[in-house]
Scaffold this motif. Structure first.
Motif, PDB file in Angstrom:
ATOM      1  N   ALA A  43       0.817  -1.214   0.000  1.00 30.12           N
ATOM      2  CA  ALA A  43       0.000   0.000   0.000  1.00 30.12           C
ATOM      3  C   ALA A  43       0.851   1.264   0.000  1.00 30.12           C
ATOM      4  CB  ALA A  43      -0.932   0.009   1.205  1.00 30.12           C
ATOM      5  N   CYS A  44       2.088   1.183   0.512  1.00 33.37           N
ATOM      6  CA  CYS A  44       2.916   2.378   0.689  1.00 33.37           C
ATOM      7  C   CYS A  44       4.078   2.486  -0.277  1.00 33.37           C
ATOM      8  CB  CYS A  44       3.470   2.417   2.115  1.00 33.37           C
ATOM      9  SG  CYS A  44       2.216   2.649   3.389  1.00 33.37           S
ATOM     10  N   GLU A  45       4.580   1.384  -0.747  1.00 35.85           N
ATOM     11  CA  GLU A  45       5.790   1.404  -1.557  1.00 35.85           C
ATOM     12  C   GLU A  45       5.582   2.233  -2.824  1.00 35.85           C
ATOM     13  OE1 GLU A  45       9.427  -1.649  -1.866  1.00 35.85           O
ATOM     14  OE2 GLU A  45       7.415  -2.492  -2.055  1.00 35.85           O
ATOM     15  N   GLY A  46       6.546   3.112  -3.114  1.00 38.04           N
ATOM     16  CA  GLY A  46       6.476   3.929  -4.309  1.00 38.04           C
ATOM     17  C   GLY A  46       5.525   5.102  -4.227  1.00 38.04           C
ATOM     18  N   THR A  47       5.014   5.411  -3.038  1.00 39.12           N
ATOM     19  CA  THR A  47       4.070   6.511  -2.866  1.00 39.12           C
ATOM     20  C   THR A  47       4.754   7.701  -2.199  1.00 39.12           C
ATOM     21  OG1 THR A  47       3.317   5.797  -0.672  1.00 39.12           O
ATOM     22  CG2 THR A  47       2.196   4.852  -2.590  1.00 39.12           C
ATOM     23  N   ASN A  48       4.064   8.824  -2.196  1.00 40.31           N
ATOM     24  CA  ASN A  48       4.554  10.008  -1.504  1.00 40.31           C
ATOM     25  C   ASN A  48       4.190   9.896  -0.030  1.00 40.31           C
ATOM     26  OD1 ASN A  48       5.493  12.505  -0.751  1.00 40.31           O
ATOM     27  ND2 ASN A  48       3.889  13.676  -1.774  1.00 40.31           N
ATOM     28  N   SER A  49       4.932   9.062   0.675  1.00 41.64           N
ATOM     29  CA  SER A  49       4.717   8.846   2.109  1.00 41.64           C
ATOM     30  C   SER A  49       6.064   8.702   2.789  1.00 41.64           C
ATOM     31  CB  SER A  49       3.877   7.584   2.354  1.00 41.64           C
ATOM     32  OG  SER A  49       4.583   6.423   1.952  1.00 41.64           O
ATOM     33  N   ALA A  50       6.106   9.026   4.066  1.00 41.98           N
ATOM     34  CA  ALA A  50       7.338   8.823   4.824  1.00 41.98           C
ATOM     35  C   ALA A  50       7.675   7.342   4.913  1.00 41.98           C
ATOM     36  CB  ALA A  50       7.188   9.424   6.222  1.00 41.98           C
ATOM     37  N   ALA A  51       6.646   6.507   4.973  1.00 44.55           N
ATOM     38  CA  ALA A  51       6.873   5.066   5.042  1.00 44.55           C
ATOM     39  C   ALA A  51       7.622   4.568   3.808  1.00 44.55           C
ATOM     40  CB  ALA A  51       5.546   4.334   5.195  1.00 44.55           C
ATOM     41  N   ALA A  52       7.302   5.121   2.635  1.00 40.31           N
ATOM     42  CA  ALA A  52       8.016   4.733   1.418  1.00 40.31           C
ATOM     43  C   ALA A  52       9.486   5.119   1.505  1.00 40.31           C
ATOM     44  CB  ALA A  52       7.369   5.386   0.205  1.00 40.31           C
ATOM     45  N   ALA A  53       9.776   6.262   2.111  1.00 43.60           N
ATOM     46  CA  ALA A  53      11.169   6.672   2.298  1.00 43.60           C
ATOM     47  C   ALA A  53      11.891   5.707   3.233  1.00 43.60           C
ATOM     48  CB  ALA A  53      11.228   8.091   2.854  1.00 43.60           C
ATOM     49  N   TYR A  54      11.191   5.227   4.256  1.00 43.40           N
ATOM     50  CA  TYR A  54      11.795   4.263   5.178  1.00 43.40           C
ATOM     51  C   TYR A  54      12.132   2.955   4.452  1.00 43.40           C
ATOM     52  CZ  TYR A  54       9.817   7.288   8.884  1.00 43.40           C
ATOM     53  OH  TYR A  54       9.484   8.338   9.697  1.00 43.40           O
ATOM     54  N   LEU A  55      11.239   2.538   3.572  1.00 42.05           N
ATOM     55  CA  LEU A  55      11.497   1.314   2.814  1.00 42.05           C
ATOM     56  C   LEU A  55      12.721   1.481   1.918  1.00 42.05           C
ATOM     57  CD1 LEU A  55       7.847   0.344   1.804  1.00 42.05           C
ATOM     58  CD2 LEU A  55       9.278  -0.778   3.517  1.00 42.05           C
ATOM     59  N   ASP A  56      12.852   2.640   1.303  1.00 42.47           N
ATOM     60  CA  ASP A  56      14.025   2.890   0.466  1.00 42.47           C
ATOM     61  C   ASP A  56      15.302   2.933   1.306  1.00 42.47           C
ATOM     62  OD1 ASP A  56      12.418   2.977  -1.759  1.00 42.47           O
ATOM     63  OD2 ASP A  56      12.314   5.167  -1.855  1.00 42.47           O
ATOM     64  N   LEU A  57      15.221   3.518   2.483  1.00 42.74           N
ATOM     65  CA  LEU A  57      16.378   3.540   3.387  1.00 42.74           C
ATOM     66  C   LEU A  57      16.791   2.124   3.762  1.00 42.74           C
ATOM     67  CD1 LEU A  57      18.350   5.088   5.289  1.00 42.74           C
ATOM     68  CD2 LEU A  57      16.548   4.967   7.029  1.00 42.74           C
ATOM     69  N   ALA A  58      15.813   1.285   4.067  1.00 41.79           N
ATOM     70  CA  ALA A  58      16.118  -0.095   4.436  1.00 41.79           C
ATOM     71  C   ALA A  58      16.839  -0.821   3.308  1.00 41.79           C
ATOM     72  CB  ALA A  58      14.831  -0.831   4.805  1.00 41.79           C
ATOM     73  N   ARG A  59      16.402  -0.590   2.067  1.00 40.88           N
ATOM     74  CA  ARG A  59      17.079  -1.210   0.933  1.00 40.88           C
ATOM     75  C   ARG A  59      18.524  -0.733   0.827  1.00 40.88           C
ATOM     76  NH1 ARG A  59      11.908  -1.406  -1.541  1.00 40.88           N
ATOM     77  NH2 ARG A  59      11.985   0.823  -2.026  1.00 40.88           N
ATOM     78  N   GLU A  60      18.720   0.581   1.015  1.00 36.33           N
ATOM     79  CA  GLU A  60      20.077   1.128   0.937  1.00 36.33           C
ATOM     80  C   GLU A  60      20.992   0.533   1.995  1.00 36.33           C
ATOM     81  OE1 GLU A  60      19.729   5.310   1.333  1.00 36.33           O
ATOM     82  OE2 GLU A  60      18.413   5.547  -0.422  1.00 36.33           O
ATOM     83  N   MET A  61      20.448   0.268   3.175  1.00 34.96           N
ATOM     84  CA  MET A  61      21.257  -0.218   4.285  1.00 34.96           C
ATOM     85  C   MET A  61      21.250  -1.737   4.401  1.00 34.96           C
ATOM     86  SD  MET A  61      20.414   2.633   7.247  1.00 34.96           S
ATOM     87  CE  MET A  61      21.740   1.979   8.296  1.00 34.96           C
ATOM     88  N   GLY A  62      20.508  -2.392   3.521  1.00 38.93           N
ATOM     89  CA  GLY A  62      20.440  -3.848   3.574  1.00 38.93           C
ATOM     90  C   GLY A  62      19.717  -4.364   4.795  1.00 38.93           C
ATOM     91  N   ALA A  63      18.739  -3.605   5.247  1.00 36.36           N
ATOM     92  CA  ALA A  63      18.018  -3.962   6.470  1.00 36.36           C
ATOM     93  C   ALA A  63      16.742  -4.728   6.149  1.00 36.36           C
ATOM     94  CB  ALA A  63      17.679  -2.713   7.274  1.00 36.36           C
ATOM     95  N   GLU A  64      16.425  -5.686   6.986  1.00 28.33           N
ATOM     96  CA  GLU A  64      15.139  -6.378   6.931  1.00 28.33           C
ATOM     97  C   GLU A  64      14.067  -5.424   7.449  1.00 28.33           C
ATOM     98  OE1 GLU A  64      12.925 -10.056   9.332  1.00 28.33           O
ATOM     99  OE2 GLU A  64      15.090  -9.733   9.533  1.00 28.33           O
ATOM    100  N   VAL A  65      12.843  -5.526   6.923  1.00 24.68           N
ATOM    101  CA  VAL A  65      11.748  -4.655   7.349  1.00 24.68           C
ATOM    102  C   VAL A  65      10.569  -5.490   7.840  1.00 24.68           C
ATOM    103  CG1 VAL A  65      10.017  -2.968   6.619  1.00 24.68           C
ATOM    104  CG2 VAL A  65      12.369  -2.764   5.800  1.00 24.68           C
ATOM    105  N   ASP A  66      10.111  -5.165   9.034  1.00 25.26           N
ATOM    106  CA  ASP A  66       8.823  -5.650   9.528  1.00 25.26           C
ATOM    107  C   ASP A  66       7.856  -4.481   9.418  1.00 25.26           C
ATOM    108  OD1 ASP A  66       6.582  -6.452  10.886  1.00 25.26           O
ATOM    109  OD2 ASP A  66       7.590  -6.909  12.771  1.00 25.26           O
ATOM    110  N   PHE A  67       7.049  -4.468   8.331  1.00 27.48           N
ATOM    111  CA  PHE A  67       6.079  -3.387   8.147  1.00 27.48           C
ATOM    112  C   PHE A  67       4.824  -3.800   8.904  1.00 27.48           C
ATOM    113  CE2 PHE A  67       5.346   0.188   4.962  1.00 27.48           C
ATOM    114  CZ  PHE A  67       4.358   0.761   5.724  1.00 27.48           C
TER     115      PHE A  67
END
Length: 509
Positions: A43-67
């Motif tokens: 629901a959030c990925e690729g949208t204009n939301s702070a949550a989408a920015a968090y998902l992109d940060l996690a990818r950059e840092m190689g972090a697992e995400v529990d959404f």
């Protein structure tokens, strides 16, 4: 590395008669209630939301995400205790299972039965269930109301710098930048906060115009120049009868920047307080505003009924402004959406091209302001019936899939009236274009909004006329029976002064 991500947003108008249930926390289209896990991410990925920015940060840092949850409700009345407990339990459960950071996409003005500062209570519970020092980053709406509890339990906070809110993703980036620096041991953040004893009118808050513009510009410049890590000015949500309502400033600074951070805090707060009278919006009678609009020769003319705006908790079923538009004979009008599920059902039962007489709106009383619902009897032709679904293409919430519920278009002469099952502030032209009607081709466009309409409608408007219709979003604060505000507070109290401000300094370490 593991991040827990959660989106929970609600702006609570404590004068609204419409309580907010768990099922109201939708995630766009399809069903009711929040989304969890993979559905929340989708629901959030690729949208204009702070949550989408968090998902992109996690990818950059190689972090697992529990959404853990995506829960977004249209502004309305008090959130029920049961709904809040469910929302909280979901996030706390995820955080307590272990993670390296919690990243929250919140509103900051949610009020729950029993918890005036709902976000502060959520953070308190997260902090109580996780190891000391766990980084908690929070992105907040420009209209957040602050208590010391919210500051005490967060590590880094940033707020939207725009209204209409078009920098939501960027706000998530700003929060993520601070949390990443802490995780990589490049930062020792300290938060400085002050809430001023002033209720700013929402029609005078936008950072795109004075008196807020150069206050926000100064905060953003300080952040860009590295004077501090983050600088956020929050206009606050004034339609909440709680002790912590009001304008706030939050600075995130390094330990060796505290002196500079305090200077910036003083500068921003002093400037806002000196302009307090400029933050008051003068209203005029509805008849006068509509009459002025009728004199304008070139359209589109955007008519903004801001007293019944669901984006601030209005019911969107008060018909006074539409009635005046019809009475004064404005032609070539697109209006809505008005929320009236009962009338929608009637129009769907009659079908396209049917001539019908309906009592539109006026289904909800507003006892806090002594307003009684007054339906508007209309006779017209059913022109369109739709599922009400559309994807936002404008700059606010870009890419999100939204739903008005079933929607009908009733044509009364040259006035097309959009009637929906769900309330939705029209910040994107999709509320009309999904039904094949282009508002740019109409002389008048009547919206129930306050500022967010500017995201989708201001670019093509020849004129904008603000209309002070009745409702629980009125700009006349003298109409509201405030009982719990911290007093004195401007403009309700002439003796309010900076001596009544509240401040807090919090170190993440």
């Amino acid at each position: 590395m593991k991040f827990v991500v959660a989106l929970i947003r609600h702006e609570t108008n404590t004068f609204s008669p419409v309580s907010t249930q768990l099922t109201d926390f939708r995630r766009g289209t399809g069903g009711t209630g929040p989304a969890y896990g993979d559905a929340a991410r989708k629901a959030c990925e690729g949208t204009n939301s702070a949550a989408a920015a968090y998902l992109d940060l996690a990818r950059e840092m190689g972090a697992e995400v529990d959404f853990s949850i995506c829960a977004n409700a249209v502004p309305s009345g008090l959130v029920t205790r049961a709904a809040f407990e469910s929302l909280c339990d979901t996030v706390v459960r995820s955080a307590s299972q272990g993670c390296d950071a919690v990243l929250l996409d919140l509103h900051g003005a949610m009020v729950v039965d029993g918890f005036p500062d709902a976000e502060g209570e959520l953070l308190r519970r997260i902090r109580a269930s996780t190891p000391a020092g766990l980084p908690i980053g929070v992105a907040l709406d420009f209209h957040a109301n602050f208590s010391a509890e919210l500051i005490r339990h967060a590590t880094a906070i940033a707020g939207y710098c725009t209204y209409p809110h078009i920098d939501i993703y960027e706000t998530g980036v700003r929060v993520g930048r601070s949390i990443r620096a802490l995780l990589e041991q490049r930062s020792q953040p300290v938060m400085l906060w002050r809430r001023l004893p002033m209720l700013t009118h929402m029609l005078r808050q936008t950072p795109s115009m004075q008196p807020m513009k150069d206050i926000m510009d100064r905060a953003m410049q300080a952040e860009r120049d590295g004077e501090v890590c983050n600088a956020s000015v929050f206009g606050g949500f004034p339609l909440a009868d709680i002790a912590c309502a009001g304008l706030s400033v939050v600075i995130v600074a390094e330990r060796d920047q505290i002196e500079a951070g305090n200077r910036l805090l003083d500068e921003l707060c002093d400037l806002a307080w000196a302009r307090r009278a400029d933050f008051v919006f003068p209203a005029e009678p509805v008849t006068q505003s509509v009459a002025y609009a009728k004199t304008l020769e070139q359209g589109p003319v955007i008519l903004v009924d801001h007293g019944d705006n669901c984006g601030a908790g209005g019911t969107t079923d008060i018909m006074a402004v539409l009635e005046e538009v019809l009475r004064q004979g404005l032609e070539d009008v697109v209006a809505g959406p008005f929320c009236d599920p009962e009338t929608v059902a009637t129009l769907f039962a009659q079908g396209v091209d049917a001539e019908v007489t309906v009592d539109l709106g006026g289904k909800i009383d507003m006892p806090a302001l002594g307003l009684i619902g007054q339906p508007l009897r209309l006779t017209g032709v059913v022109e369109r019936l739709t599922d009400g679904e559309y994807t936002v293409t404008g700059p606010m919430f870009t890419g999100m899939r939204l739903s008005l519920g079933r929607t009908a278009v009733l044509r009364v002469g040259s006035v097309r009236i959009f009637i929906s099952e769900r309330p939705q502030e029209p910040n994107d032209t999709g509320v009309f274009t999904h039904a094949g009607i282009d508002p740019t081709q109409s002389k008048y466009v009547l919206l129930k909004s306050r500022q967010h309409f500017r995201a989708g409608f201001e670019p093509f408007a020849r004129h904008i006329v603000l209309i002070s219709g009745p409702g629980v979003c009125s700009s006349d604060y003298g109409l509201f029976p405030f009982q719990h505000l911290s007093r004195p507070i401007y403009p309700l109290d002439d003796d309010a002064s900076l001596a009544h401000a509240q401040s807090w300094v919090h170190s993440a370490g």
